[in-house]
Design a protein around this motif. Sequence first.
Motif, PDB file in Angstrom:
ATOM      1  N   ILE A 158      31.841  32.530  35.016  1.00  0.00           N
ATOM      2  CA  ILE A 158      31.946  32.176  36.438  1.00  0.00           C
ATOM      3  C   ILE A 158      33.144  31.261  36.671  1.00  0.00           C
ATOM      4  O   ILE A 158      33.863  31.391  37.674  1.00  0.00           O
ATOM      5  CB  ILE A 158      30.645  31.503  36.922  1.00  0.00           C
ATOM      6  N   VAL A 159      33.397  30.346  35.747  1.00  0.00           N
ATOM      7  CA  VAL A 159      34.574  29.480  35.854  1.00  0.00           C
ATOM      8  C   VAL A 159      35.846  30.319  35.884  1.00  0.00           C
ATOM      9  O   VAL A 159      36.716  30.147  36.746  1.00  0.00           O
ATOM     10  CB  VAL A 159      34.626  28.472  34.680  1.00  0.00           C
ATOM     11  N   GLY A 160      35.972  31.260  34.938  1.00  0.00           N
ATOM     12  CA  GLY A 160      37.162  32.105  34.876  1.00  0.00           C
ATOM     13  C   GLY A 160      37.351  32.953  36.118  1.00  0.00           C
ATOM     14  O   GLY A 160      38.483  33.136  36.589  1.00  0.00           O
ATOM     15  N   LEU A 161      36.258  33.455  36.660  1.00  0.00           N
ATOM     16  CA  LEU A 161      36.348  34.299  37.852  1.00  0.00           C
ATOM     17  C   LEU A 161      36.803  33.530  39.082  1.00  0.00           C
ATOM     18  O   LEU A 161      37.319  34.126  40.034  1.00  0.00           O
ATOM     19  CB  LEU A 161      34.982  34.942  38.141  1.00  0.00           C
ATOM     20  N   ASN A 162      36.636  32.208  39.058  1.00  0.00           N
ATOM     21  CA  ASN A 162      36.919  31.406  40.250  1.00  0.00           C
ATOM     22  C   ASN A 162      38.084  30.440  40.061  1.00  0.00           C
ATOM     23  O   ASN A 162      38.209  29.466  40.807  1.00  0.00           O
ATOM     24  CB  ASN A 162      35.658  30.633  40.651  1.00  0.00           C
ATOM     25  N   MET A 163      38.969  30.734  39.121  1.00  0.00           N
ATOM     26  CA  MET A 163      40.143  29.890  38.913  1.00  0.00           C
ATOM     27  C   MET A 163      41.329  30.325  39.775  1.00  0.00           C
ATOM     28  O   MET A 163      42.336  29.626  39.867  1.00  0.00           O
ATOM     29  CB  MET A 163      40.520  29.863  37.435  1.00  0.00           C
ATOM     30  N   GLY A 164      41.234  31.513  40.375  1.00  0.00           N
ATOM     31  CA  GLY A 164      42.238  31.928  41.336  1.00  0.00           C
ATOM     32  C   GLY A 164      43.501  32.539  40.753  1.00  0.00           C
ATOM     33  O   GLY A 164      44.494  32.700  41.467  1.00  0.00           O
ATOM     34  N   THR A 165      43.486  32.895  39.467  1.00  0.00           N
ATOM     35  CA  THR A 165      44.641  33.543  38.852  1.00  0.00           C
ATOM     36  C   THR A 165      44.213  34.841  38.182  1.00  0.00           C
ATOM     37  O   THR A 165      43.071  34.960  37.715  1.00  0.00           O
ATOM     38  CB  THR A 165      45.311  32.635  37.797  1.00  0.00           C
ATOM     39  N   ASP A 166      45.125  35.793  38.109  1.00  0.00           N
ATOM     40  CA  ASP A 166      44.801  37.099  37.535  1.00  0.00           C
ATOM     41  C   ASP A 166      44.425  37.001  36.056  1.00  0.00           C
ATOM     42  O   ASP A 166      43.466  37.639  35.607  1.00  0.00           O
ATOM     43  CB  ASP A 166      45.987  38.059  37.693  1.00  0.00           C
ATOM     44  N   ILE A 167      45.176  36.207  35.302  1.00  0.00           N
ATOM     45  CA  ILE A 167      44.919  36.156  33.864  1.00  0.00           C
ATOM     46  C   ILE A 167      43.547  35.536  33.577  1.00  0.00           C
ATOM     47  O   ILE A 167      42.832  35.987  32.666  1.00  0.00           O
ATOM     48  CB  ILE A 167      46.046  35.400  33.119  1.00  0.00           C
TER      49      ILE A 167
END
Length: 531
Positions: A304-313
Amino acid sequence: MLGIFVLAPIIIGTIAYLLRDDWAKPLIFLFQFSFIIFAINQFLLVKASGPIVWNTGEYTDGIALSLYADTLSIFMVLMTAFIYFTFLLYAENTDYFHSKFYFLFMVLQGLIIGLFLSSDLFNIFVFSEVSTIVVSILIMINKEKQAIYDGMIYFFVNVLGSSFLLFGAGMIYRTFGLLDLRAIQAAMPLLTDPKAMILPYAMLMVAVSNKTAVMPLFSWLPKAHGTPSAPPVISAVLSGLYIKSGVYLFIRFNQVFEPAIDMQAFFFWVGFFTSVLGVIMAIGQRDMKLFLAYSTVSQVGLIIVGLNMGTDIAYYGAIFHIFNHALFKSTLFLSAGLIEKEYGERNIHKIRGLLKQMPWVSLAIILSMFGISGAPFFNGSISKYMIASGTSHSGVTLMLNIINLGTILSYVKFSTMLFGKRRKPTFIIPDTFSLIAVVTMGIVTLLTGVLGTGFSDYFLGFSLQIDAVSYVKKGMVYVLMLLGSIVFYQGVLKRDKILLRIGESELTFNGIVTVMTGYFIMILIFLTFTL
């Protein structure tokens, strides 16, 4: 053609239920192998020609009940087909692999895939409700008292969560006259007042947050995934695959509302605290299955953290981690089942000498632990590298390191089972098929790390370039974290009873309902003050 993905497993499971076991088992394995080939074919078709849409009754797209396969959904389907085959292989010679089990197990596969492919809110509600019933029965399949209690808690909590989904879908339909996600997304920018979406969005996100088991809605997960009498393959499918349907719906629903509502900051913090609390609860467990269940909570938080960091990578790193977690957590749950069968014990503090007693199972566990903790060259290191590369903010980098340090520390505790002297002289030779299943998935955990850049490019459609210097630095940080975790566990945590007492805490059903209501109110308040 997409309807085959949903209907075929259900039909085959029904036919197998009506046949004798010596006919049913070959049918199921033949089907699953063919199913994988079909999934590969459809994946290649989507990759070559773009998304596939299947509308019922040849009605107009956007109005008809639809199944929709794009790069993400067909990847999830392909992942499910492959890992389901290893589950069936693992269970092939077990005493619970009988007509009722493989009927329910195959039906669940069709329902999981239905959740990945459905483009209609009402269909998603139906698939969610039916899968809740099937999962509840699978949890209670051995009819033991604790399993029945855990299954009923799971059932009522998830039915309550699905009620939020139904009410949210109803409000969406009242506003747009549509239930198709793609059509709603196209219509969302036409809203004159985004605040009209606050209530339906909050309802839908409570439903998927509950299904995903983020903080504070994860109390049901250990009961379901860690039920003492449930077969290990049930725990594996719930933690490895079924929970990913909630993460997938989280992605889809946020894409639909993106033109009107931005909740990335909110869910970033939800993901972080979910991950940290999941680690704390995992370290506080004595039971292997409960440890792995809370570890799943932590890893979902990282996704969930990765999905909501706002960057494609970071986004694609989170998608990669969905696949990785399905691999290594399934391997760990299946291995735990073999350990329990051999030792007659699930207490991490009492199981010792695995390396000597069960070398092949130990190999699978070691590979999986390296994967989940992000050791260099393993798949977890690639997905975590991608997530970490999605930010240049030192505070966010520190938070990601805290999450990974907690993961490493928790698996230092889990790894203590590998060492020491075997306490009981009995020796049970694990089933060959079960060993093949767990070792194969452990090896794939390594291979998808070594070939991580190619995997990301081909299966996820994201061209990943790894900076060698940065990767080496992260590898050195991992080694330091590992050494520090070993020293800290042996010197402090091993003797400290506080976390064990924390790990014993759990919410009652009334408590779960209360926190679900509070979570709903929290989303409403956040949206009211930010829109």
